[in-house]
Scaffold this active site. Structure first.
Site, mmCIF file in Angstrom:
data_model
loop_
_atom_site.group_PDB
_atom_site.id
_atom_site.type_symbol
_atom_site.label_atom_id
_atom_site.label_comp_id
_atom_site.label_asym_id
_atom_site.label_seq_id
_atom_site.Cartn_x
_atom_site.Cartn_y
_atom_site.Cartn_z
ATOM 1 N N SER A 1 0.836 -1.197 0.000
ATOM 2 C CA SER A 1 0.000 0.000 0.000
ATOM 3 C C SER A 1 0.879 1.260 0.000
ATOM 4 C CB SER A 1 -0.918 -0.060 1.223
ATOM 5 O OG SER A 1 -1.984 0.833 1.094
ATOM 6 N N ASP B 1 -9.147 -4.133 -6.567
ATOM 7 C CA ASP B 1 -8.548 -3.381 -5.463
ATOM 8 C C ASP B 1 -9.063 -1.951 -5.545
ATOM 9 O OD1 ASP B 1 -7.032 -2.005 -3.653
ATOM 10 O OD2 ASP B 1 -5.115 -2.924 -4.227
ATOM 11 N N HIS C 1 -7.475 -5.406 -1.308
ATOM 12 C CA HIS C 1 -6.276 -4.591 -1.145
ATOM 13 C C HIS C 1 -5.232 -5.253 -0.250
ATOM 14 C CE1 HIS C 1 -3.863 -1.003 -1.269
ATOM 15 N NE2 HIS C 1 -3.918 -0.842 0.044
#
Lengths: 464, 272
Positions: free
Chosen positions: B103, B225, B253
């Site tokens: 991320s 995602d 995600h």
């Protein structure tokens, strides 16, 4: 006998809360009727879709970055606030409890979720939140101003104040780097504290001339106006800049540059706060500058700009202390002008002042940088020489006598001005320790010896 | 004989650095994203322990990090986090390190490795996004309003959630030890810092930095995602010279939690 619940199917479908089962990567596999009633969807709309798609954008990010990771790690989460978007586009605030259940055999786990309508709570919380944010913002506002003002008040020099401005801005606005530029006597900006990445002057000059805060909130805004600066900021890992002018009673006195490591959006309140800190800084700067001028006035002779009697005393005391420590001689040269009274009486005070100023200029340009020249009063001048024995001091005195005796432009030739000079030298090892006043007396006496033996000459003594 | 200067190890306690695995192996460092802590890697990291020296850490504000080290000026951009990564690598004197960032930490790795590539051997970016907010000719997936809504969502979930109020919030006021356990278990984050981290993460724009990456890079992209959509992963791939792009079967995600085996396999295949 009360009738017991007989249909678990009915209990599930019409339970007073929404029920939903998801795969561990968040796909909906089953929902109950209560959930469908609340949200207005048909089961077929939902099964096979990611649960996150039913959420508002803000809740989606929260769900993906926080709710789901914690759920998968912990196995359960309780009372997570997520807002659903219903079929008709309206928002439904909910509180969600979820657990991960293991399946038999190789089947992957499932997430069981209970959804509670939290509309009332949400409304109440929103009010609470709004007022809390307002309270926090104004508290922060006050805190930033208080910190700045107490740091500024305790600054006694421009340098200290500039450092305090850097710290206040860095803390108050989370700036990655801050530069304080102050105007010098000619009105040009010079770096007083902090770091100024980049060489292209732009925002600071703009702020200085417009007297307004210049805001360049991202890399593109910088590049549009100052392409060189944009490149320089990139290599310093900075993106945004604000430049806030400092001014007092209409006169510009400097600029505070704040640099930020990312694009920043500055609302009116944020800029207002920066300007409020800048106003405090401007007032403090004016105070420090005034103080410095007053100090200068108290220590320097107004006519000639040379050190006055008070400062000469301090400097002589320092020189004697240094000499004592380093075993070097200290010399005091005392000059009294010959012929000055005649100039003053016959040509007037203006001409007399002109002579004094010219003598001061000549003294200043003749002595060594480490020497201190001063006006003792009237037509008496003094030079303090550190690290000068009687020979060196006498040589300096002779040079001074030469330059003072040279013709002064604007003064007719018949008015000759010369210097009667007395030199008193203190030599550690030879001399007893001596006070500044005593050394002044000895040099003064030596000067009178010169005066009484025909003027325009030098007499030197070593302190016994 | 030369004596090396002592290494500055303050980063190790500040970032709660944990080292495991093969001390002689190639170093691999895992960086967690916004919202969690190093726990995020607990299904992935053990698979590397036999061959690699495994380094885990918490960003300041998360997990077991030193909250007193939080300096808003430093952490007002991802560069502050990138500097921490560089300091950890330096404190452990690691070279040829594999950096795995999930991320937002994918971009933290990009910034660290472009600032000083010397200690990096490979970058693995899991669900990277160089900019979350849409721009002219760029789809990040979010609008500025969405980011403000996230901050609302954070506040809604952390309303009054500080360590002294947690037992009350959790409804366990009669059993304070239970409340303590809940805040001290997985992925603890400081709410005030989380708020700032969210703002920094979702207002960052590091598209310009991608082309400067000189470290060999693998991008792992999930299906569906929402945080880092496929177009964004492909953009990252197109901008980082010579990068590899792998589409995972995983959705969402957080493949490091939902499909750890696939993540492990793809990283191992890439490094082989």
């Amino acid at each position: 006998m009360t009738q017991l619940e007989t249909s678990f199917e009915d209990l599930y479908e019409h339970s007073p809360c929404g029920h939903m089962s998801l795969t561990t990567d968040g796909m909906i596999v089953r929902v109950n009727s209560t959930f469908l009633d609340w949200t207005g969807y048909a089961a077929a709309d939902l099964v096979g879709r990611p649960f996150a798609e039913l959420l508002t954008r803000g809740s989606q990010i929260f769900a993906e970055t926080r709710y789901l990771p914690v759920l998968l790690l912990e196995g359960a989460v309780k009372e997570v606030a997520l807002t659903l978007v219903c079929a008709d586009g309206s928002d439904l605030p909910t509180l969600v409890n979820s657990v991960v259940v293991e399946q038999a055999g190789e089947e992957p786990g499932l997430i069981r979720t209970a959804v509670f309508d939290a509309t009332d709570r949400q409304n109440y919380e929103r009010d609470l939140l709004t007022s809390r944010r307002q309270a926090e913002a104004s508290e922060e506002h006050v805190r930033v101003l208080q910190r700045a003002s107490s740091a500024f008040v305790s600054s006694s020099s421009e340098e200290e104040l500039a450092e305090a401005i850097v710290e206040s801005m860095r803390h108050g606005f989370a700036a990655a780097s801050v530069a304080v530029l102050l105007t010098d006597e000619s009105g040009k900006l010079a770096l007083a504290a902090g770091e100024r990445p980049g060489s292209e002057e732009g925002p600071e000059l703009e702020a200085l001339s417009s007297r307004q805060t210049v805001v360049l909130s991202d890399r593109r805004a910088v590049r549009d106006r100052y392409p060189t600066l944009a490149d320089e900021l990139k290599s310093a890992r900075l993106e945004a800049v604000t430049a806030t002018p400092l001014s007092f009673e209409g006169a510009a006195s400097g600029v505070v540059l704040c640099y930020y490591g990312r694009a920043r959006s500055f609302d009116g309140d944020a800029i207002d706060l920066q300007e409020a800190v800048a106003r405090q800084a401007s007032e403090a700067l004016a105070r420090v500058r005034l103080q410095r001028r007053l100090e200068r006035m108290a220590l320097f002779d107004q006519l000639t700009g040379l050190a006055n009697r008070q400062l000469l005393k301090v400097r002589l005391e320092e020189a004697l202390a240094t000499g004592q420590r380093t075993h070097h001689s200290t010399a005091l040269i005392f000059l009294d002008l010959d012929g000055f009274k005649t100039v003053n009486d016959e040509l007037g005070h203006v001409a007399g002042d002109e002579v004094l100023r010219e003598v001061a200029t000549r003294l200043r340009s003749t002595i060594r940088p480490s020497d201190v020249a001063g006006r003792f009063g009237g037509d008496e001048f003094v030079v303090i020489c550190e690290d000068a024995d009687v020979d060196a001091a006498s040589a300096v005195a002779e040079r001074l006598r030469d330059v003072v005796g040279a013709p002064i432009s604007g003064i007719p030739d018949e008015f000759t001005v010369s210097a009667s000079i007395g030199v008193a030298v203190h030599s550690p090892g030879i001399s007893q320790s001596v006070t500044p006043d005593r050394l002044f007396d000895l040099a003064d006496t030596a000067m009178y010896t010169s005066k009484n033996s025909g003027k325009n000459r030098t007499t030197a003594v070593i302190v016994a | 004989m030369t004596i090396a200067p002592p290494l500055d190890t303050s980063a190790l306690s500040r970032n709660n650095v944990k080292i495991s695995g093969n001390p002689a192996g190639r170093p691999i460092i895992f960086a967690h994203g916004f919202g969690c802590s190093q726990e995020m890697w607990r299904l992935v990291a053990p698979a590397f322990e036999s061959d690699y020296k495994v380094v885990l850490f918490d960003h300041v504000g998360a997990g077991g990090s030193d909250l007193t080290a939080y300096d808003r000026s430093k952490y007002d951009s991802l560069h502050g986090y990138a500097d921490d990564v560089l300091e950890i690598l330096e404190a452990l004197d690691l070279s040829d390190a594999v950096y795995v960032g999930h991320s937002v930490s994918a971009m933290v790795g990009v910034l660290a490795s472009t600032h000083d590539p010397s200690r990096f051997g490979s970058l693995v970016l899991v669900g990277p996004s160089p900019r979350y907010v849409d721009d002219v000719d760029y789809t990040g997936g979010f609008s500025q309003d969405d980011i403000d809504a996230l901050l609302d969502a954070l506040d809604a979930n952390y309303l009054g959630w500080s360590s002294d109020l947690a037992p009350l919030i959790m409804g366990n006021s009669g059993q304070p030890e239970l409340g303590e356990e809940l805040t001290a278990s997985f992925c603890t984050i400081d709410p005030a810092i989380a708020r700032h981290f969210a703002r920094v993460t979702f207002s960052s724009d590091n598209r310009d930095d991608l082309k400067d990456v000189v470290t060999p890079t693998l991008i792992l992209q999930c299906n569906d995602d929402i945080i880092a959509p496929r177009v964004v992963g492909e953009f990252v791939h197109s901008q980082i010279p010579g990068s590899s792009f792998v589409m995972l079967a995983a959705t969402g995600h957080c493949p490091n939690l939902s499909s750890p085996d696939e993540v492990v396999k793809e990283i191992q295949d890439y490094l082989r």
